[in-house]
Scaffold this motif. Structure first.
Motif, PDB file in Angstrom:
ATOM      1  N   CYS A  22     -10.506 -16.381  23.552  1.00  0.00           N
ATOM      2  CA  CYS A  22     -10.774 -15.956  22.177  1.00  0.00           C
ATOM      3  C   CYS A  22     -11.615 -17.013  21.462  1.00  0.00           C
ATOM      4  CB  CYS A  22      -9.476 -15.700  21.425  1.00  0.00           C
ATOM      5  SG  CYS A  22      -8.578 -17.195  20.969  1.00  0.00           S
ATOM      6  N   ASN A  24     -11.077 -18.630  18.622  1.00  0.00           N
ATOM      7  CA  ASN A  24     -10.352 -19.782  18.094  1.00  0.00           C
ATOM      8  C   ASN A  24     -10.125 -20.841  19.173  1.00  0.00           C
ATOM      9  OD1 ASN A  24     -10.195 -18.614  15.586  1.00  0.00           O
ATOM     10  ND2 ASN A  24      -8.201 -17.664  15.958  1.00  0.00           N
ATOM     11  N   CYS A  32      -7.358 -20.707  26.822  1.00  0.00           N
ATOM     12  CA  CYS A  32      -6.812 -19.476  26.232  1.00  0.00           C
ATOM     13  C   CYS A  32      -6.184 -18.638  27.345  1.00  0.00           C
ATOM     14  CB  CYS A  32      -7.917 -18.678  25.545  1.00  0.00           C
ATOM     15  SG  CYS A  32      -7.356 -17.134  24.801  1.00  0.00           S
ATOM     16  N   THR A  38      -3.512 -10.272  21.121  1.00  0.00           N
ATOM     17  CA  THR A  38      -3.469 -11.611  20.533  1.00  0.00           C
ATOM     18  C   THR A  38      -2.999 -12.594  21.583  1.00  0.00           C
ATOM     19  OG1 THR A  38      -2.886 -10.632  18.408  1.00  0.00           O
ATOM     20  CG2 THR A  38      -2.542 -12.991  18.643  1.00  0.00           C
ATOM     21  N   CYS A  42      -2.942 -18.148  19.333  1.00  0.00           N
ATOM     22  CA  CYS A  42      -3.163 -17.559  18.008  1.00  0.00           C
ATOM     23  C   CYS A  42      -1.870 -16.999  17.444  1.00  0.00           C
ATOM     24  CB  CYS A  42      -4.233 -16.472  18.091  1.00  0.00           C
ATOM     25  SG  CYS A  42      -5.905 -17.114  18.377  1.00  0.00           S
ATOM     26  N   GLU A  47      -2.698 -16.833  13.532  1.00  0.00           N
ATOM     27  CA  GLU A  47      -4.104 -16.653  13.216  1.00  0.00           C
ATOM     28  C   GLU A  47      -4.609 -15.333  13.791  1.00  0.00           C
ATOM     29  OE1 GLU A  47      -5.651 -21.292  13.073  1.00  0.00           O
ATOM     30  OE2 GLU A  47      -5.973 -20.093  14.890  1.00  0.00           O
ATOM     31  N   CYS A  49      -6.738 -13.215  16.061  1.00  0.00           N
ATOM     32  CA  CYS A  49      -7.306 -13.481  17.383  1.00  0.00           C
ATOM     33  C   CYS A  49      -8.494 -12.555  17.609  1.00  0.00           C
ATOM     34  CB  CYS A  49      -6.232 -13.259  18.454  1.00  0.00           C
ATOM     35  SG  CYS A  49      -6.733 -13.785  20.111  1.00  0.00           S
TER      36      CYS A  49
END
Length: 463
Positions: A22, A24, A32, A38, A42, A47, A49
């Motif tokens: 992702c 982020n 990740c 999600t 995240c 947050e 995603c």
């Protein structure tokens, strides 16, 4: 002794880079886990995603998706081999046609996503009225309802069943949705919804309200084809009353917070003005009931139902407006439960009121696709049940069965052979929404390039 002495050698564990991680995680330069929708990082950081698009050539082949809870262990029959349906990007600068679905969430099948795409592009408009630019409820139908559906299988089943029914209603063979798919999803929707109602978990109330609304469209299969059942309108009305029952046990602030509350909007009714628009013979039907008659105590109840019906007559004088559509679709929600019980008891005057409502449901310009065929099916059933004794009060509904033109039906209802659509409405576009039209054409495998150009040039009307 060196640190390596006396210890077995372990080669470095291979590390797979997260090329499809992702946004982020890539920004933080951490690995990740690529969880959908999600990722774990995240989720822990609370947050949003977001995954970046990855080209098919660079992406490793993904394993087939497991069947979803919404579609059970396996879909009915063998799923037809069909290409993914293209959709025209609404605000694309060029006439690009990306393929849908873009990805398949864990626990769902490709068939689920194809049906969900059709709902969020076409079917959702069946429960929305007004000009496209002004329909704030569309966000609820396309976003909030879908979000609740992923958390509540009974709502997801209802959406998929409604979408399958709509596809078959339109005859979109390119979508690869069979009648058995439609029947399966519909059965799953009712079964899982009944279990949710029995459990009555407060957290599911918003999803239950959305499901109650969509089920009113899903259940109309009983008015058409081989599945048609005489006088099914009685059970259909009880489904509508289920919406009110859920609202009664739900704290309204909870619905507002969930975003679902906007789905239950109903226009106000001016009872005095609506009463003046009713045909005199319907009013006489009640005034002829004298004291001592078994139905005399029911007169106030019948009169209130007639006042709601009068709001349709009153609105019709303004033409085939979006407000008329809204009043037609929501009419049953105004009727109180005792009146519906009288109709279920097959009391003649209650059935006559419903027969006149069904004439309004026959309009083709503004009514919903899931209401098509309902009037032609139920008006004859009511007439056969009541027999010749009540034929004089069913003259208008029976005459409407012979008419297909909306203007002719309006003249019959208003008893005005010279009535015409108001001038201010002559130029109102009656075409489908541009996005919906293009999606249906794409599902049929037609060339949609011309449609995109027309939309960008402002030539496609929005109703």
């Amino acid at each position: 002794m060196t640190p390596a002495a006396g210890k077995p050698f372990h080669p470095k564990r291979p590390h797979r880079k997260s090329r499809a991680g992702c946004r982020n995680c890539k920004t933080r330069k951490v690995k990740c886990d690529e969880g959908r929708p999600t990722c774990r990082t995240c989720t822990a950081r609370n947050e949003s995603c977001v995954y970046m698009a990855v080209s098919r050539r660079a992406s490793p082949p993904s394993p087939p998706s497991p069947p979803s809870p919404a579609s059970a262990a396996s879909s009915p029959g063998k799923e037809p081999a069909s290409t993914l349906v293209p959709i025209v990007a609404r605000h694309a600068a060029a006439a690009t046609v990306p393929q849908q679905p873009l990805f398949i969430p864990s626990g769902h099948s490709e068939l689920d996503m194809r049906l969900l795409w059709f709902y969020s592009t076409v079917t959702y408009t069946s429960f929305s009225t007004g000009a496209l630019q002004q329909r704030s409820v569309d966000v609820v139908l396309k976003v909030d309802v879908v979000q609740h559906a992923f958390a509540n299988p009974f709502l997801m089943n209802c959406i998929l069943g409604l979408s399958a029914q709509h596809i078959n209603h339109l005859g979109l063979e390119n979508m690869g949705i069979s009648k058995s798919h439609e029947i399966y999803y519909r059965a799953m929707a009712f079964e899982t919804y009944r279990k949710a109602v029995a459990a009555a978990e407060p957290a599911t109330f918003p999803a239950m309200l959305a499901t109650a609304l969509l089920l009113c469209g899903l259940a109309t299969h009983v008015f058409r084809g081989d599945e048609a059942v005489p006088l099914s309108i009685m059970d259909w009305m009880m489904l509508w009353k289920g919406i009110g029952a859920i609202i009664e046990v739900t704290k309204f602030p909870r619905l507002v917070k969930s975003g679902i509350a906007r789905l239950i909007f109903r226009p106000e009714v001016d009872f005095d003005a609506s009463s003046r628009c009713l045909p005199s013979y319907l009013l006489f039907m009640l005034s002829s009931i004298k004291e001592g008659d078994p139905e005399f105590p029911l007169v106030p109840r019948y009169y209130k139902a007639l006042q709601y019906l009068g709001s349709l007559y009153r609105e019709l004088r303004n033409g085939f407006s979006q407000m008329l559509l809204l009043r037609i679709v929501t009419f049953v929600t105004y009727l109180d439960k005792p009146f519906i019980e009288n109709a279920r008891e097959r009391r003649p005057r209650a059935l006559i009121i419903l027969a006149h409502y069904l004439v309004f449901a026959k309009f083709r310009v503004k009514t919903c696709w899931w209401m098509e065929g309902m009037s032609d099916h139920e008006i004859p059933n009511i007439s056969r049940f009541l027999g010749p004794e009540w034929a004089h009060l069913l003259r208008v509904p029976m005459a409407a069965l012979l008419l297909d033109d909306d203007k002719d039906i309006a003249r019959l209802l208003l008893d005005d052979p010279s009535w015409d659509v108001p001038t201010k409405m002559e130029d109102e576009p009656l075409t489908l929404d541009d996005e919906r039209t293009l999606a249906i054409r794409a599902a049929r495998g037609e060339d949609v390039t011309a449609g995109v150009d027309a939309y960008q040039d402002g030539k496609i009307g929005i109703c």
